[in-house]
Each structure stands twice: as C-alpha cells, then as structure tokens.
Design a protein around this motif. Sequence first.
Motif, short mmCIF file in Angstrom:
data_model
loop_
_atom_site.label_atom_id
_atom_site.label_comp_id
_atom_site.label_asym_id
_atom_site.label_seq_id
_atom_site.Cartn_x
_atom_site.Cartn_y
_atom_site.Cartn_z
N ASP A 226 0.86 -1.19 0.00
CA ASP A 226 0.00 0.00 0.00
C ASP A 226 0.89 1.23 0.00
N HIS A 290 -2.89 2.45 8.94
CA HIS A 290 -3.50 1.17 9.31
C HIS A 290 -2.48 0.06 9.14
N THR A 317 0.87 1.61 7.68
CA THR A 317 1.04 2.69 6.70
C THR A 317 1.08 4.02 7.43
#
Length: 356
Positions: A226, A290, A317
């Motif tokens: 991510d 998260h 993240t």
Amino acid sequence: MLKNRRSRLKPFFEEYALKAVLVTDLKNIRYLCGFSGSEGALLISPETSWFLCDSRYTAQAAEEVHGAEVRECGAVRIDTIAALADEFGLDRIGFEASHTTVSSFRRLSEKLDRIELVEIGPILDEIRICKDASEIELLRSVATLSSHALTAVLHLIKPGVQEVEIALALEFEMRRRGADGKAFDFIVASGERGAMPHGRASNKIIASGDLVTIDFGALQNGYHSDETVTVACGQPNLREQEIHSIVKDAHDRAIEAVRAGISCKDLDEVARSFICEKGYGDFFGHGLGHGVGLEIHEPPTLSPRSAAVLETGMVITIEPGIYIPGFGGVRIEDTVVVTDNGCDVLTCADKQLLVL
Ligand code: ZN
Ligand code: ZN
C-alpha cells in the motif's frame, strides 16, 4: 514457522477452556496452515489439527497444508466436524464470531448440538498483528515490486490521458513483474477529484496543471502493499506546491516518530498537529494509517481514537493527506515495519513532488 504460529493459540485454549478452535476465515487459515484456496476450514486442537476441504481442493491442500491432517469432506462439512468432535472428545469448540454469519452459526449449532460453541473474538487478528520474519520478507518483496511498477509507468502521465489508463497500465506492469494481482482498486484522482480521498480511477482526462494522487498496491503470495504518491502533470501552482510540501513534512515527521512503544494515537497526533498548525486541520479527515498484511486494512488503526501501542514487527502505513473540495488534494503514503528504535520503510517510490 506455521507450528510456531499455531502454538501462539495455546494460551487461548486455556483462557477459554477450549478443546479445539474452528477457523473459517480464509486469511487466518492461510496464516495457520498455508492453504491458499478459496474454500476450507481448519479445526485446531492443542494436539492435532485437521484441514477440511471438498474434493476440488484435496490435491492443492496436500501440496500446501503443513501441520494439519487433510480430510476431504462430503457434501456437508459439518458432518466431518461432528465426527471428529465425537472421535476426539472435542466437546467445547471456539469459533470466530467476527467471521461467522448468523445462518452458518445456526447450522453449526443444530448439527453440533452435543458440543458447546464458544465465541473467541478477534484472537487471530491479534496474533497476526506482529509479523514474523518470513512475512516481513514477503511484504518487502511485494512493496518493492509495486513501487518499481509505479516508477515504470509514471512517464505515461501527461495531459489528455484518462485516469483509468494509468490504473490499467500500472496493474499490467505489476502482473508482468510477478504480482498475483492488485491489492485493491487503484485510486487515480487528478485535479479537483484529488479532494476525494478514495477517488477510484475514472475516465476523467488528466489536464496540464493537475496534481494526480495515485494510491496503489500489489498482491503477491497473499500479502499486500500500500503506497501513495501525488505527482504534478505540468508545472504546479504555488498553492499546490505548498500543500504538497505540508503533507510531505507531516509524513516525514510521522515516519521519524515511528518506534515500538509509541501509541497509535500519539503517532497520529505528530502528523495531525503539524497539518493543523499550517492551517489545514479541517482538511485531513481520516486516520494516519492502518496495519497491512494478509489484508489490505488490518489492525492496528492509527487515529485520534486508537488505543493501540506500536510493537516491533507491526507493519503499518503512514498516509497523511489534505483534501480541499473544489481544489484538489494531496496524500503521501508509505508502508513501514516497526522496529525497536524506529522503522524500516518498505515502499520505495519517490515522494518528492515530481513534475511530469
Ligand atoms: Zn493506500
Ligand atoms: Zn492505506
């Protein structure tokens, strides 16, 4: 390694006085026994474990499953569970309440009427929250692949190109480099659409002067990456440059502050207070980040309301943003591994304001 993971369930067997745990969530099944298919169940007792599947998966399970005996079930899997429970005296079985529908719970209760079923809460999510060395290597590998794929397609961003073309090219590049798929539907949000934190790639045409936010990630061996960059198509104006620089500084300060022992709330505050000081507090509406792993969003949550404290091995993240309706937005995101004294950044695309 899988044995090690299953052994972390031990204290819960005692705490809940369980004879076995029935695992039905596929991510948890993969985590505990290695099976990557899309249908199956894992019954774990302190002494023995059984992986239950139908005939479509018997061969795959024989290859992938470690530390559990593979049992092919007939039409009704619960009958096999009932038979095992009888044979091994499993009269009190825990089940994953957050991954069991009301109707499947009813079916279980009817068929397993001699067995006490006990809700176990998110125990497995808690066990998964700190990643082991092999998981960190998989997360590092998928993050590297994904960042390199982005770098390879950035040259396609130019006036006249649709957002969705960038998303498709990026997905193709990831697959070409060995990804199993994309981690989620990519966000490619240009110009005013940048004000939508979750603006999925649309058919909007990117114009000169647009900031373009790209939130992307790959999926490989079950693990997700991510990452977000915000780049400029053509020369950005002063306000765009200012907002990018504030978000970048907030991101850098938060990454500097990551270490085992800091609370998720305090870490969120590092970025949030900086953005507030600069006058943009009302335009940073979401949490700072998260957890990432077998799921794209998993615990811990980094937000002003989070009670969690970071521990070594958590993978999280850091993704502050500023979103101004009618103007546009900027988000910058990296995925990092928490260490004793800081963190190790896994994602590696350039976070400076690139002018394309
Ligand atoms: Zn993201
Ligand atoms: Zn994210």
